[in-house]
Design an enzyme around this catalytic site. Structure first.
Site, PDB file in Angstrom:
ATOM      1  N   ARG A   1      11.519   2.206   3.511  1.00 51.23           N
ATOM      2  CA  ARG A   1      10.864   1.592   4.797  1.00 51.23           C
ATOM      3  C   ARG A   1      11.919   0.516   5.202  1.00 51.23           C
ATOM      4  O   ARG A   1      12.559  -0.068   4.672  1.00 51.23           O
ATOM      5  CB  ARG A   1       9.506   0.924   4.293  1.00 51.23           C
ATOM      6  CG  ARG A   1       8.936   0.199   5.604  1.00 51.23           C
ATOM      7  CD  ARG A   1       7.694  -0.274   5.315  1.00 51.23           C
ATOM      8  NE  ARG A   1       6.650   0.977   5.483  1.00 51.23           N
ATOM      9  CZ  ARG A   1       5.478   1.012   5.495  1.00 51.23           C
ATOM     10  NH1 ARG A   1       4.965  -0.325   5.698  1.00 51.23           N
ATOM     11  NH2 ARG A   1       4.697   1.896   5.954  1.00 51.23           N
TER      12      ARG A   1
ATOM     13  N   LYS B   1      21.251 -11.863   1.286  1.00 50.37           N
ATOM     14  CA  LYS B   1      22.560 -12.427   0.635  1.00 50.37           C
ATOM     15  C   LYS B   1      23.712 -11.927   1.428  1.00 50.37           C
ATOM     16  O   LYS B   1      24.885 -12.054   1.058  1.00 50.37           O
ATOM     17  CB  LYS B   1      22.764 -12.096  -0.937  1.00 50.37           C
ATOM     18  CG  LYS B   1      21.738 -12.911  -1.623  1.00 50.37           C
ATOM     19  CD  LYS B   1      21.934 -12.175  -3.098  1.00 50.37           C
ATOM     20  CE  LYS B   1      20.702 -12.768  -3.852  1.00 50.37           C
ATOM     21  NZ  LYS B   1      20.621 -11.672  -5.119  1.00 50.37           N
TER      22      LYS B   1
ATOM     23  N   HIS C   1       6.766   7.852  10.896  1.00 51.28           N
ATOM     24  CA  HIS C   1       6.101   7.589   9.538  1.00 51.28           C
ATOM     25  C   HIS C   1       5.663   9.150   9.203  1.00 51.28           C
ATOM     26  O   HIS C   1       4.211   9.012   9.301  1.00 51.28           O
ATOM     27  CB  HIS C   1       4.920   6.504   9.758  1.00 51.28           C
ATOM     28  CG  HIS C   1       4.561   5.971   8.133  1.00 51.28           C
ATOM     29  ND1 HIS C   1       4.882   6.466   7.314  1.00 51.28           N
ATOM     30  CD2 HIS C   1       3.569   4.773   8.106  1.00 51.28           C
ATOM     31  CE1 HIS C   1       4.405   5.822   6.084  1.00 51.28           C
ATOM     32  NE2 HIS C   1       3.520   4.820   6.684  1.00 51.28           N
TER      33      HIS C   1
ATOM     34  N   ARG D   1       0.946  -1.226  -0.003  1.00 52.57           N
ATOM     35  CA  ARG D   1       0.090   0.084   0.066  1.00 52.57           C
ATOM     36  C   ARG D   1       0.907   1.235  -0.069  1.00 52.57           C
ATOM     37  O   ARG D   1       0.667   2.253  -1.045  1.00 52.57           O
ATOM     38  CB  ARG D   1      -0.940   0.065   1.040  1.00 52.57           C
ATOM     39  CG  ARG D   1      -2.432  -0.837   1.217  1.00 52.57           C
ATOM     40  CD  ARG D   1      -2.692  -0.968   2.458  1.00 52.57           C
ATOM     41  NE  ARG D   1      -3.153   0.523   2.739  1.00 52.57           N
ATOM     42  CZ  ARG D   1      -4.557   0.739   2.962  1.00 52.57           C
ATOM     43  NH1 ARG D   1      -5.420   0.016   2.545  1.00 52.57           N
ATOM     44  NH2 ARG D   1      -4.998   2.046   3.355  1.00 52.57           N
ATOM     45  N   THR D   2       1.806   1.426   0.932  1.00 56.75           N
ATOM     46  CA  THR D   2       2.533   2.651   1.096  1.00 56.75           C
ATOM     47  C   THR D   2       3.387   2.733  -0.224  1.00 56.75           C
ATOM     48  O   THR D   2       3.480   3.892  -0.789  1.00 56.75           O
ATOM     49  CB  THR D   2       3.211   2.400   2.240  1.00 56.75           C
ATOM     50  OG1 THR D   2       2.734   2.086   3.432  1.00 56.75           O
ATOM     51  CG2 THR D   2       4.086   3.907   2.700  1.00 56.75           C
TER      52      THR D   2
END
Lengths: 317, 424
Positions: free
Chosen positions: A115, A93, A145, A65-66
């Protein structure tokens, strides 16, 4: 200590948190966002402000969504958008975060939307990017946020016009919520005189009152006469265990129902950052009811993210 | 080799001495103070005019990272850092890889350290096998190999019955048990003090009760067993209060604090500075004030560096993921001096916390400059200011929350057993 979000001209260099953000910048972002909407606040125009710029969505934690709203915002600004789901590639990795950041800088990104699951990750990345690269925090751990909080402020202003006469309640898992922390700072900056948090003690940070909020554990008392109700999402892993006995018990005490909402002012608005857990933190009648402005939040979110990106791109450094 | 240190200001906490006096060293020991002994011919004269001559510092917690973590630091690099910091004896915790839980490892470490011919190294052995908190180590064997105490380092010991047994067994042989109080359930995943900064920054937190609950258990078991208990790295006001009360009731308990906690608080985390990710976590300003009060009234016996060199890769990460720890050996002296200055203490009183008192906790006849004592000496210039710059540190660990700080007090000479092992 130097504010890591501002450049030497006091312009926004990165958007990492709403804490310590000058009120003028907050208002500028909201005003600028309004210019991207038509008169009804519905349609968003396409503008060439970021033409030729590359925006990298760097998500170390999955969020469709974001990421999508940032992608739409960047495309409406005519930027080139690259989506990277790092959660499933380099770090697994063994590449270090610093190496990942270095590599992305070498690909000539102009802006990172980041994020990460760790609080402070956006600050860390902002410290290590090339000087002309801008970082937007799209959520770091439990810390911040800021674009979510800014779009919430935009929504509140859209419906309530002013901030100085409001009573706002934030309901739910404040302890683990980056959204709540960013909302609290933004509301204080904009001059909201009374911000309340409502939650059981297991979902509140120890010194939450020091953030300048009033603490309630009871919905009827906490919602009394409020103008705005900001619901928080309850993560699935918190629904049972040591923090809460069950989702059912949580809904009974803290789920927003029409009955509980009746304690708020008759013209109160209800917001939620999504995705909603219907029947856990919010009843469907409320989510889809007359007080809900949840879908407006989504539309405004694109305009606010466009405002932030275009403002960052305009910073001269 | 006979050494004559002349014109220095001699400070000796044990004899409460603070006066300009010459020191004469022969056969590795202090031969005389003030007036040369009969027939003394100096092979070397050190002019200490304007300098302070003090006992070498004794550090209760210096991780040398050997064996197992040589990518973070080696014995060579850290021993060099120690003597550059005026430290002549150090105790190293058992949290190596493998942990110091068997005599062979301890003997190897002692042997390696001895060959380097720098500071004295006193290994603290693991209290339980592999620090797992389940089975006791061979304490008597480890003591024979040269261990001075037994500890869990920062590893949890959740089974209180094992802790009781460990203390009983140690008390049988009059061994010391060193423990850092932290309840592992309450501290789980925590990286910062459960206070204002963790609330604001959204950092997983460690409450003060994690310290006090574990501490209360330890004190009760020490009372029960009569073991010689040393509490490591106390961090909170409530913790200091528990130790104060225990001491008042006559319990044989001693306690140390890290220099980081004497000077810093949670506020120094600022914008997620990973150099302030420390164990135990930096606590509130009120806690720091209580730690300082505890040092002044004798509740806290010693200040240590809590030296924990971390490699750059492990530190260059977001706060919670960054490895905890900071380099400290070269900062112990200036930070003790800074504290003394802030609290307006006499130098003998202040230096006792990093010389005489840690020596007593270690059970050593050291940390003083009486005639006949081993000539472990630190000669420093109290007036020189210098800026903490990571690249200039001898320790392989370059991370310190004090980076960029202007400090006072520079070591000029360090002597161990009458030999000059460092000259700066």
């Amino acid at each position: 200590m130097k504010n890591p979000q501002l450049n030497s001209n006091g312009e926004l260099q990165h958007l990492l948190t709403t804490e310590g953000l000058p009120v003028k910048i907050v208002r500028d972002i909201l005003d600028r966002a309004a210019t991207f909407l038509d008169a009804d606040g519905r349609e968003i125009k396409k503008v060439p402000l970021l033409h030729g710029k590359s925006v990298f969505n760097v998500f170390f934690e999955n969020s469709t969504r974001t990421r999508t709203t940032f992608e739409i915002a960047a495309k409406r600004l005519s930027a080139d958008v690259v989506n990277l789901n790092i959660g499933s590639s380099s770090t697994s990795k063994g590449e270090t975060l610093l190496d990942t950041v270095g590599n992305l800088c070498a690909m000539h990104a102009d802006m990172f939307v980041v994020r990460h699951a760790q609080s402070g990750a956006a600050h860390f990345i902002a410290r290590h990017v090339a000087p002309d690269v801008h970082v937007i925090n799209a959520g770091d751990g439990r810390h911040a946020h800021p674009t979510q909080a800014l779009l919430d402020m935009f929504t509140i202003r859209h419906y309530k016009k002013e901030f100085h006469n409001l009573r706002v309640a934030i309901v739910g898992d404040v302890l683990h919520s980056r959204v709540a922390r960013s909302q609290i700072h933004a509301l204080s900056t904009l001059g909201v005189p009374e911000v309340r948090v409502i939650a059981p003690k297991t979902l509140l940070p120890t010194m939450v009152a020091n953030l300048g909020v009033q603490v309630y554990h009871d919905m009827a008392q906490g919602l009394r006469d409020v103008d705005v109700v900001l619901m928080l999402r309850l993560q699935h892993e918190r629904m049972q265990g040591a923090a809460l006995p069950s989702a059912q018990e949580y809904f009974k005490n803290y789920g927003l129902t029409e009955e509980k909402l009746a304690h708020a002012r008759p013209d109160a608005i209800v917001m939620h950052p999504g995705p909603m857990n219907r029947g856990i933190e919010i009843d469907s009648c409320v989510a889809d009811g007359a007080h809900s402005v949840i879908l407006s939040q989504v539309t405004f979110g694109i305009a606010v993210r466009m405002a932030v990106m275009s403002m960052l791109a305009g910073a001269k450094g | 080799m006979n050494i004559h240190i002349k014109n220095g200001r001699l400070i000796d906490p044990k004899n409460n001495l603070d006066a300009v006096q010459d020191v004469f060293i022969a056969a590795g020991r202090i031969a005389a103070l003030g007036v040369a002994p009969p027939r003394f011919a100096a092979d070397r004269v050190i002019d200490a005019s304007g300098l302070i001559v003090a006992p070498g510092l004794i550090d209760l917690a210096a991780r040398l990272r050997e064996p197992g973590y040589e990518y973070r630091a080696t014995l060579e690099s850290e021993m060099e850092a120690a003597v550059a910091g005026g430290i002549t004896s150090l105790a190293c915790p058992p949290d190596t890889e493998p942990p110091l839980d068997e005599p062979g490892l301890v003997e190897m470490l002692k042997h390696r350290a001895k060959n380097l011919n720098q500071a004295h190294v006193y290994p603290v052995a693991a209290l339980t096998s592999a620090l797992k908190g389940q089975e006791l180590t061979e304490m008597a064997e480890l003591a024979d190999a040269g261990c001075v105490a037994f500890s869990q380092a920062d590893a949890p010991l959740t089974d209180t019955r094992v802790l009781l047994r460990a203390m009983q067994y140690a008390a049988t042989f009059n061994f010391s048990v060193w423990l850092r109080p932290q309840d592992s359930f309450l501290a789980k995943n925590g990286v910062a003090h459960d206070g204002e900064v963790a609330t604001r920054c959204g950092l997983p937190a460690i409450p003060v009760c994690a310290e006090t609950i574990a501490l209360s258990t330890m004190l009760a078991l020490a009372q029960e067993t009569g073991v010689k208990l040393h509490i490591c790295r106390i961090s909170s006001a409530a913790g200091v209060e528990l130790i104060r009360a225990a001491k008042q009731q006559g319990l044989a308990v001693t306690c140390d604090v890290s220099m980081n906690h004497v000077h810093l608080s949670e506020m120094d985390i600022g914008f997620f500075d990973p150099n302030c990710h420390l164990v135990p976590p930096l606590r509130s300003l009120r806690d720091r004030a209580a730690l300082r009060a505890g040092l002044l009234d004798g509740t806290i016996d010693a200040i240590c560096s809590n030296h924990a060199p971390v490699d750059e890769d492990a530190k260059q990460l977001p706060f919670a993921e960054a490895e905890a720890g900071a380099t400290g050996l070269e900062l112990l002296l200036p930070l003790v001096l800074k504290w003394a200055q802030q609290e307006k203490l006499t130098l003998p009183g202040a230096l006792a916390k990093a010389t005489l008192q840690p020596a007593q906790i270690l059970g050593l006849d050291a940390g003083h400059l009486s005639v006949g004592a081993a000539a472990d000496v630190c000669v420093f210039d109290p007036e020189t200011y210098w800026k903490v710059e990571p690249a200039a540190l001898k320790s392989q660990g370059k991370n310190t929350p004090f980076t960029g700080l202007e400090v006072q007090g520079r070591v000029r000479y360090t002597l161990v057993d009458g030999q000059v092992v460092y000259q700066g």
